[in-house]
Every structure is written in C-alpha cells, then in structure tokens.
Design a protein around this motif. Structure first.
Motif, PDB file in Angstrom:
ATOM      1  N   ARG A  91      10.383  16.018   3.865  1.00 52.02           N
ATOM      2  CA  ARG A  91       9.204  16.872   3.985  1.00 52.02           C
ATOM      3  C   ARG A  91       7.981  16.203   3.355  1.00 52.02           C
ATOM      4  O   ARG A  91       6.914  16.167   3.926  1.00 52.02           O
ATOM      5  N   ASN A  92       8.143  15.701   2.150  1.00 49.05           N
ATOM      6  CA  ASN A  92       7.063  15.045   1.404  1.00 49.05           C
ATOM      7  C   ASN A  92       7.627  13.837   0.679  1.00 49.05           C
ATOM      8  O   ASN A  92       8.830  13.802   0.380  1.00 49.05           O
ATOM      9  N   ALA A  93       6.766  12.895   0.329  1.00 45.11           N
ATOM     10  CA  ALA A  93       7.243  11.707  -0.382  1.00 45.11           C
ATOM     11  C   ALA A  93       6.115  11.059  -1.167  1.00 45.11           C
ATOM     12  O   ALA A  93       4.936  11.171  -0.819  1.00 45.11           O
ATOM     13  N   ALA A  94       6.505  10.388  -2.232  1.00 46.16           N
ATOM     14  CA  ALA A  94       5.590   9.561  -3.011  1.00 46.16           C
ATOM     15  C   ALA A  94       6.361   8.328  -3.444  1.00 46.16           C
ATOM     16  O   ALA A  94       7.581   8.382  -3.642  1.00 46.16           O
ATOM     17  N   VAL A  95       5.675   7.203  -3.590  1.00 46.62           N
ATOM     18  CA  VAL A  95       6.344   5.977  -4.028  1.00 46.62           C
ATOM     19  C   VAL A  95       5.572   5.344  -5.180  1.00 46.62           C
ATOM     20  O   VAL A  95       4.381   5.587  -5.364  1.00 46.62           O
ATOM     21  N   GLY A  96       6.279   4.528  -5.951  1.00 45.13           N
ATOM     22  CA  GLY A  96       5.650   3.809  -7.045  1.00 45.13           C
ATOM     23  C   GLY A  96       6.592   2.748  -7.580  1.00 45.13           C
ATOM     24  O   GLY A  96       7.779   2.711  -7.233  1.00 45.13           O
ATOM     25  N   LEU A  97       6.055   1.864  -8.403  1.00 39.05           N
ATOM     26  CA  LEU A  97       6.870   0.837  -9.045  1.00 39.05           C
ATOM     27  C   LEU A  97       7.361   1.339 -10.397  1.00 39.05           C
ATOM     28  O   LEU A  97       6.607   1.962 -11.144  1.00 39.05           O
ATOM     29  N   ARG A  98       8.625   1.074 -10.692  1.00 40.49           N
ATOM     30  CA  ARG A  98       9.202   1.401 -11.995  1.00 40.49           C
ATOM     31  C   ARG A  98       9.988   0.184 -12.485  1.00 40.49           C
ATOM     32  O   ARG A  98      10.537  -0.577 -11.679  1.00 40.49           O
ATOM     33  N   THR A  99      10.032   0.030 -13.794  1.00 39.81           N
ATOM     34  CA  THR A  99      10.731  -1.116 -14.382  1.00 39.81           C
ATOM     35  C   THR A  99      12.187  -0.757 -14.656  1.00 39.81           C
ATOM     36  O   THR A  99      12.478   0.196 -15.384  1.00 39.81           O
ATOM     37  N   GLU A 154       0.859  -1.174   0.000  1.00 41.18           N
ATOM     38  CA  GLU A 154       0.000   0.000   0.000  1.00 41.18           C
ATOM     39  C   GLU A 154       0.906   1.238   0.000  1.00 41.18           C
ATOM     40  O   GLU A 154       1.653   1.475   0.951  1.00 41.18           O
ATOM     41  N   PRO A 155       0.904   2.031  -1.091  1.00 39.19           N
ATOM     42  CA  PRO A 155       1.843   3.149  -1.186  1.00 39.19           C
ATOM     43  C   PRO A 155       1.731   4.151  -0.036  1.00 39.19           C
ATOM     44  O   PRO A 155       2.733   4.676   0.433  1.00 39.19           O
ATOM     45  N   GLY A 156       0.490   4.401   0.447  1.00 41.42           N
ATOM     46  CA  GLY A 156       0.331   5.374   1.524  1.00 41.42           C
ATOM     47  C   GLY A 156       1.060   4.983   2.787  1.00 41.42           C
ATOM     48  O   GLY A 156       1.578   5.836   3.520  1.00 41.42           O
ATOM     49  N   GLU A 157       1.133   3.694   3.058  1.00 43.44           N
ATOM     50  CA  GLU A 157       1.828   3.221   4.257  1.00 43.44           C
ATOM     51  C   GLU A 157       3.331   3.506   4.158  1.00 43.44           C
ATOM     52  O   GLU A 157       3.974   3.930   5.124  1.00 43.44           O
TER      53      GLU A 157
END
Length: 497
Positions: free
Chosen positions: A417-425, A402-405
């Motif tokens: 300060r801020n962050a975002a996550v995701g999958l990349r190939t 779960e990206p939010g976790e």
C-alpha cells in the motif's frame, strides 16, 4: 496586473457582502461569518494593531487555533500593513521563542508570550468604525514562514502580497467559483494554508474551518459530506491514508489537490476508479515559490504508469531545467529545477548569504529564479517530471539512488500500500538499502516482492531487507517522517528473503 491581498479581498467583500466567507463548527452550533462581517472584523483588529504601534513592514506573530479569529487575525495584520508570522500553538516553547526572536516581531496576536505585546482578536463590530489604515502595495511583505524541520540557524521565507494573489487569481490548475467551499485543514504554519485561505477568500468562495487539532481519516469523510466541501488539499501522506481508510470521502468534491511528496499510482488509480468524476491534481512547489509552482491535472483516460508528472507551470510562473553550470538543458535532459516568475519569494529573512545562494539570476536572460535543489526533466510537451531531491539522493557502493524511484516501484506491487526506503548501517559496518512497507491486505509475500523489484530495478536499487509496518510515520505537516522509521531488527530472519 498584480494587486495586494487586502485590495483583492476588499473588492470581493464589496461585490458580495452577504455571501458566507467563513463557516466553522464549534460544538454543535454552526458559526458563519459573511464577507462584510469579515471585512469589518479584520478592520477592527487592524485598527488596534496600528494603535499598538504596528507599522508597514513590521512582523506580527499570529498564534491561534483554527477558528474564525485565526483568519481575522491574518487579514487584520495585512490590513495594518504588516506581515504575519504564523505560529502553531502546539510548537514547543523553545522553538516559538527562537522564531519570535528571529523574525523580530513587534506584537503577538493570540497566545501570550512573555516580553511581547499581546493582542486578542476583538469581537466583530456591528458597523465599521475604522479609517486611516495604511495603503498596502503588491510588493509589500505578506508573511514570513519558517520552513518545516528547520535546524540550527533559523530560516524563514519572505512572501509578498503579489506572490499570493498570483497563486489564486484566475488559476490555470483549478476551476474556482463563488459557489465553491474550501476546507481549511492544513496547519497555519504550513504553506498549504496559503492556498486554502486565500484561494477561497480572494475568489468569493466559502472557507470551512476544520476543528482544531489533527483530524483522523475516519472523521474527515463526515466533515467533507456535512459541509459540502468541493475543493480539498491533502498532503500526499494524508491523501494516501484517506484513500485507504475511506475513499468515499472524496465523493461530492469536484477537485482534490495533493502534493508535498510523490503520489502513489495505485492510490491514484483506486481513487479514479471509485470517484471517476473527480478532478485529481498533482501539485508541486516549495515554500519559496508560494505553495505551488507546477500542477498536473490527471486526465480521465490518462495512462497511469511509471511516475506521475508534476505538470506545467502555473500562470505567470516559469520552470527551467538547468545543468551544473546553471545553463538551460534540452527537453528530456535531467537537471536542477529552477522556478521563476510571479510567485518567487523575496528571499530569506535576515539571511543575505543563503538568499544569494538560492535566489539567482539566469545567465541567459537576467531573470530571477529560485534554485529548488530538485532534480527534474521537461518533456517535449513542456510537462515536467520530478526525479527527486538532489540532497535526498544517496550513494550505495558508488551508485546514486533516488529513494522516490524505489518507493514508486515498491507501491506498484499489489500487496504494498505504502513504502519508504533509506540506508541503514548493518552491525557488520556496511550500509544497506532497507524498505519499510505497509501491506495492502493480509498477506505480503516478500519473495514475490523482491522478485518484482529485481524485475523492475537494477540490483543496487533492490532493498536488502523489508520491514513491515502498520503505517508510515507522518510529520505534523502531513509528510512522511523518514527520521521516525524504526530501526531494522538485523537478527530477525523475517527482514531478509
């Protein structure tokens, strides 16, 4: 007992006709409109709409910049018995054409579009000359709102008058008085505007209109102070940005509501420390549940750890957590969040298939619910904890993430300060978890950050690479634009640790 927006507004206008309903700043001259003037002005437009052939249940597009005329147009459409279809003047012409055709609008108020009857908002008359406007029922359609980021076949949500009046009548998540001053900051095609506009006007408060266009964080503080704003809504992304740039902007407010994404605990802590008397409300709700379904008032002494709960149901709203078979689960159990009660939309316009899929009856009580597609759990005290989008979740090496976790854990580090996550190939072909982070200061010790993540997350939820960005991209609706996050430079040593 539910009522229509128009009846609720007329009651307010009759009670306090000379109170200021709208305040705007075109140039250096402040423009104010009283409740009596707004009532007459919207009556005049409603009369013109009826003369143009608009009938109860018709759809009327409103395409205007933030202005007194915009509010007059929305109220005038409702008084004509029609539903408004808010159109952002900045939207591409191709998208606007698609929305107008899909909603089968009869008239456009504001901007001209070929093939449609277009009306301009008339000047405010000195006295009321309109009669014979239709009766408007609580069950009548109030607006059609296209969900943000719609792709492929258009999808718009049907909201009724009673949905709106429940949202803002004697709210259990907010204290509103006639002395309050709301800021209209959200784009009219974003459902936060529903709260801002009708929260003010159906409670006898003043609606202050921010200038047209996007407002920078540096400008917002001055606007709030100059106009003595007391109640403000900001999306999570704008909330975080404002705290970073000018936390003093919140002084003078009595309540700030934020939602639309997960709130960062470090930002909430920073705001609470800077403005301890401020009431901070974490709001949650899909467009299909009329802006908010749950709210959590953050207590002055509340311990802020883990993730911030999204709170308890609004008045006359029901929240149920269900399993995969659609049966309620015990407190503390994860499941899908369903919303029932007074704010559930009629369904999707001209999408009977999707309406049947998303708006369902509870097998245990026969009541109608909207399936949010969000994962949540309800604590023993009834407070709901949001666990993320079920369709945002992704799997990496067989593990569900779960990206939010992960993002919440990243922002717990003092240098983030801020962050975002995701999958990349990766060029090698395997998929990897990547984090995009905004530094809270000059330095970012990536080794310390990775150690922090390893101490708090299982290994499959520890990002393989970290990309430092100046800011997270934000959509026009004020949410993190995950699609616009830059592709990692896989050849850069700085990506890895």
């Amino acid at each position: 007992m539910s009522t229509s927006v128009t009846d609720a507004f007329r009651c307010r206008a009759a009670r306090t006709p000379d109170a200021v309903a709208l305040s705007a700043e075109p140039g250096s001259v402040n423009v104010t409109v009283t409740y009596a003037e707004l009532d007459r002005w919207s009556d005049a437009l409603a009369g013109e709409l009826v003369e143009a052939g608009v009938r109860t249940g018709d759809r009327v597009a409103v395409c205007l910049e933030r202005s007194p005329q915009l509010v007059v147009a929305l109220l005038g459409v409702l008084k004509a018995g029609a539903a408004y279809v808010p159109i952002d003047p900045e939207d591409p012409e191709s998208r606007v054409s698609m929305m107008l055709a899909d909603a089968q609008v009869t008239v456009v108020v504001g901007q001209f579009f070929a093939g449609f009857t277009t009306l301009k908002v008339p000047p405010c008359p000195a006295r009321s000359t309109v009669d014979g406007l239709p009766e408007v029922a609580p069950e009548d359609l109030a607006y059609l709102m296209f969900t943000s980021g719609s792709t492929g076949k258009p999808k718009s949500v049907m909201i009724e008058h009673r949905n709106i009046t429940n949202l803002v009548t004697e709210p259990n998540y907010l204290d509103i008085s006639q002395d309050d001053r709301f800021l209209l900051l959200a784009p009219v095609a974003f459902d936060a505007a529903t709260f801002e506009i009708w929260g003010a006007l159906l409670n006898g408060a003043c609606l202050v209109l921010a200038p047209p266009g996007v407002m920078q964080a540096e400008e917002l503080g001055d606007l709030l102070r100059r106009n003595e704003i007391s109640i403000l809504f900001l999306t999570a992304a704008l909330f975080h940005r404002q705290i970073d740039v000018d936390v003093d902007a919140f002084k003078g407010l009595h309540t700030v509501i934020s939602g639309g994404d997960v709130l960062s605990l470090p930002h909430v802590r920073a705001l609470r420390e800077a403005v301890p008397e401020l009431q901070i409300v974490n709001a949650y709700g899909p467009t299909e549940a009329t802006t908010y379904a749950t709210c959590h008032r953050i207590g002055a002494g509340e311990v802020l750890a883990g993730a911030l709960p999204i709170g308890a149901a609004l008045q006359n709203v029901e929240i149920v957590i269900v399993d995969e078979e659609g049966n309620p689960v015990p407190a503390g159990t994860r499941g899908e969040l369903w919303v029932g009660g007074a704010q559930v939309a009629r369904g999707y316009w001209n999408r009977a298939d999707l309406t049947a899929e998303k708006f369902v009856r509870g097998s245990w009580n026969g009541e109608r619910y909207y399936r949010t597609g969000d994962e949540a759990r309800k604590r023993a005290d009834g407070v709901v904890e949001f666990l993320g989008r079920m369709d945002d979740q992704f799997k990496l090496r067989g593990f569900r993430i779960e990206p939010g976790e992960v993002e919440n854990a990243l922002t717990e580090h003092p240098q983030v300060r801020n962050a975002a996550v995701g999958l990349r190939t990766h060029p090698s072909g395997d998929r990897r978890l990547v984090a995009w982070v905004v530094k809270s200061g000059e330095e970012l010790d990536k080794r310390a950050l990775k150690a922090h993540m390893r101490a708090n997350m299982p290994e499959h939820m520890v990002p393989a690479g970290f990309v430092v960005v100046d800011a997270l991209p934000i959509t026009g609706n004020g949410k993190t634009d995950r699609k616009a996050l830059p592709e990692p430079d896989w050849n850069s040593k700085s990506l890895y640790i």
